[in-house]
Enzyme design. Structure first.
Site, mmCIF file in Angstrom:
data_model
loop_
_atom_site.group_PDB
_atom_site.id
_atom_site.type_symbol
_atom_site.label_atom_id
_atom_site.label_comp_id
_atom_site.label_asym_id
_atom_site.label_seq_id
_atom_site.Cartn_x
_atom_site.Cartn_y
_atom_site.Cartn_z
ATOM 1 N N GLY A 47 0.782 -1.232 0.000
ATOM 2 C CA GLY A 47 0.000 0.000 0.000
ATOM 3 C C GLY A 47 0.815 1.283 0.000
ATOM 4 O O GLY A 47 0.307 2.327 0.420
ATOM 5 N N HIS A 146 1.426 1.066 -13.230
ATOM 6 C CA HIS A 146 2.221 -0.103 -13.617
ATOM 7 C C HIS A 146 3.702 0.289 -13.593
ATOM 8 O O HIS A 146 4.064 1.360 -14.081
ATOM 9 C CB HIS A 146 1.804 -0.575 -15.016
ATOM 10 C CG HIS A 146 2.557 -1.792 -15.440
ATOM 11 N ND1 HIS A 146 2.269 -3.045 -14.950
ATOM 12 C CD2 HIS A 146 3.618 -1.942 -16.275
ATOM 13 C CE1 HIS A 146 3.102 -3.923 -15.471
ATOM 14 N NE2 HIS A 146 3.936 -3.279 -16.283
ATOM 15 N N ASP A 182 -2.941 -3.981 -18.685
ATOM 16 C CA ASP A 182 -2.042 -2.812 -18.684
ATOM 17 C C ASP A 182 -2.095 -2.089 -20.035
ATOM 18 O O ASP A 182 -1.059 -1.691 -20.590
ATOM 19 C CB ASP A 182 -0.596 -3.246 -18.362
ATOM 20 C CG ASP A 182 -0.503 -3.945 -17.016
ATOM 21 O OD1 ASP A 182 -1.201 -3.528 -16.080
ATOM 22 O OD2 ASP A 182 0.268 -4.923 -16.898
ATOM 23 N N HIS A 208 9.447 2.690 -7.520
ATOM 24 C CA HIS A 208 8.451 3.055 -6.504
ATOM 25 C C HIS A 208 8.538 4.542 -6.154
ATOM 26 O O HIS A 208 7.522 5.211 -5.982
ATOM 27 C CB HIS A 208 8.642 2.225 -5.231
ATOM 28 C CG HIS A 208 7.995 0.877 -5.322
ATOM 29 N ND1 HIS A 208 8.514 -0.250 -4.739
ATOM 30 C CD2 HIS A 208 6.868 0.480 -5.936
ATOM 31 C CE1 HIS A 208 7.728 -1.281 -4.996
ATOM 32 N NE2 HIS A 208 6.728 -0.866 -5.718
ATOM 33 N N ALA A 210 9.403 6.941 -8.038
ATOM 34 C CA ALA A 210 8.756 7.700 -9.119
ATOM 35 C C ALA A 210 7.234 7.528 -9.059
ATOM 36 O O ALA A 210 6.476 8.483 -9.285
ATOM 37 C CB ALA A 210 9.291 7.228 -10.471
ATOM 38 N N GLU A 211 6.778 6.321 -8.724
ATOM 39 C CA GLU A 211 5.323 6.074 -8.650
ATOM 40 C C GLU A 211 4.667 6.999 -7.631
ATOM 41 O O GLU A 211 3.570 7.523 -7.870
ATOM 42 C CB GLU A 211 5.056 4.622 -8.233
ATOM 43 C CG GLU A 211 5.382 3.609 -9.306
ATOM 44 C CD GLU A 211 5.014 2.185 -8.898
ATOM 45 O OE1 GLU A 211 4.840 1.367 -9.783
ATOM 46 O OE2 GLU A 211 4.909 1.898 -7.682
HETATM 47 C C1 GRF Z 1 3.434 -0.959 -7.585
HETATM 48 O O1 GRF Z 1 4.736 -1.208 -8.042
HETATM 49 C C2 GRF Z 1 2.516 -0.784 -8.755
HETATM 50 O O2 GRF Z 1 3.149 -0.264 -9.883
HETATM 51 C C3 GRF Z 1 2.057 -2.188 -9.036
HETATM 52 O O3 GRF Z 1 1.932 -2.790 -7.777
HETATM 53 C C4 GRF Z 1 2.846 -2.172 -6.873
HETATM 54 C C5 GRF Z 1 2.051 -1.779 -5.651
HETATM 55 O O4 GRF Z 1 2.860 -1.369 -4.613
HETATM 56 N N1 GRF Z 1 0.823 -2.169 -9.771
HETATM 57 P P1 GRF Z 1 2.206 -0.748 -3.295
HETATM 58 O O5 GRF Z 1 1.267 -1.809 -2.723
HETATM 59 O O6 GRF Z 1 1.487 0.482 -3.687
HETATM 60 O O7 GRF Z 1 3.363 -0.499 -2.379
#
Ligand code: GRF
Length: 241
Positions: A47, A146, A182, A208, A210-211
């Site tokens: 999460g 993704h 995706d 992560h 960058a996400e």
């Molecule tokens: C992330 O790397 C996202 O890109 C992928 O699942 C992962 C989730 O990580 N879809 P978190 O649970 O948000 O830490």
């Protein structure tokens, strides 16, 4: 899709009424959003993306509230993070399949999301493919993140795929969810370098990071009514940095 067409739609802020699809002239689909904008977050894992989005909501960087958090995994960290923040968090058993929800589970997920009047379903590490009825219930209103620069390396182990392929740059992608894996229209992407000494683990850590920047930015743009979608192209009305 409306009448089999997926041509153009945009998010439009309106007074607080339910989210609706309106077919305007020339097959332009306007998507009205409620005010305040309500997010439903689905995840199966730790999460960290949910935390980034929750913090951005709390800081006023995303003009939205988190209506509820759902997981198909009872012990998922995302539920614990949600409960720490006093948000509604529910485990819904996924049923008999490994990679998708069974019919009862799908109905249960859709029912609680609709009951909570969710405007946007945010997939944050939700490890099941969503199918027809779910997609129809939240048409053009489901987003996912993704860990690669789509369309490269869809599916599982994206950072390992990137390393094995030998790319020098990878990153993450936020996209609308459609029936493909995706595969929906791309809302935003952020790059990271691949270093010579990277492992799949060190690379995914960098992705992560960058996400956690990209996902809140994209959700904020949608909640603000700042994007429209023309075919596969997502147009940002103003740049949000
Ligand atoms: C992330 O790397 C996202 O890109 C992928 O699942 C992962 C989730 O990580 N879809 P978190 O649970 O948000 O830490």
């Amino acid at each position: 899709m409306v009448n089999g067409m997926f041509q153009e739609y945009c998010f439009r802020r309106v007074p607080p009424i339910a989210f609706s699809l309106v077919l305007g002239s020339c097959s332009v689909i306007q998507i009205a959003v409620s005010n305040p904008f309500r997010l439903g977050v689905l995840g199966s894992g730790k999460g960290s993306n949910f935390v980034a989005i929750a913090e951005a909501c709390a800081a006023g960087k995303i003009p939205a509230g988190i209506a509820l958090v759902l997981s198909d995994v009872e012990s998922a960290g995302i539920l614990a993070h949600a409960r720490e923040r006093k948000l509604t968090a529910k485990f819904i058993p996924p049923g008999k399949f490994r990679t998708k929800l069974d019919e009862d589970a799908e109905r249960a997920f859709v029912a609680v999301l609709q009951e909570a009047k969710v405007d946007l379903v945010v997939l944050a590490g939700f490890m099941r493919v969503l199918k027809g009825d779910f997609l129809r219930a939240f048409e053009n209103r489901i987003v996912n993140i993704h860990p690669s620069l789509l369309p490269s390396f869809p599916g599982l182990e994206a950072s390992k795929q990137a390393l094995d392929h030998g790319v020098k740059v990878t990153g993450c992608t936020v996209h609308f969810v459609d029936a493909g894996v995706d595969a929906g229209p791309i809302i935003g992407q952020q790059t990271v370098p691949v270093l010579d000494n990277d492992t799949a683990d060190s690379l995914i850590q960098r992705i992560h990071g960058a996400e956690h920047e990209l996902y809140p930015r994209c959700v904020a743009a949608i909640a603000s009514g700042d994007i429209s979608v023309v075919g596969r192209r997502v147009i940002w009305k103003k740049s949000v940095s």
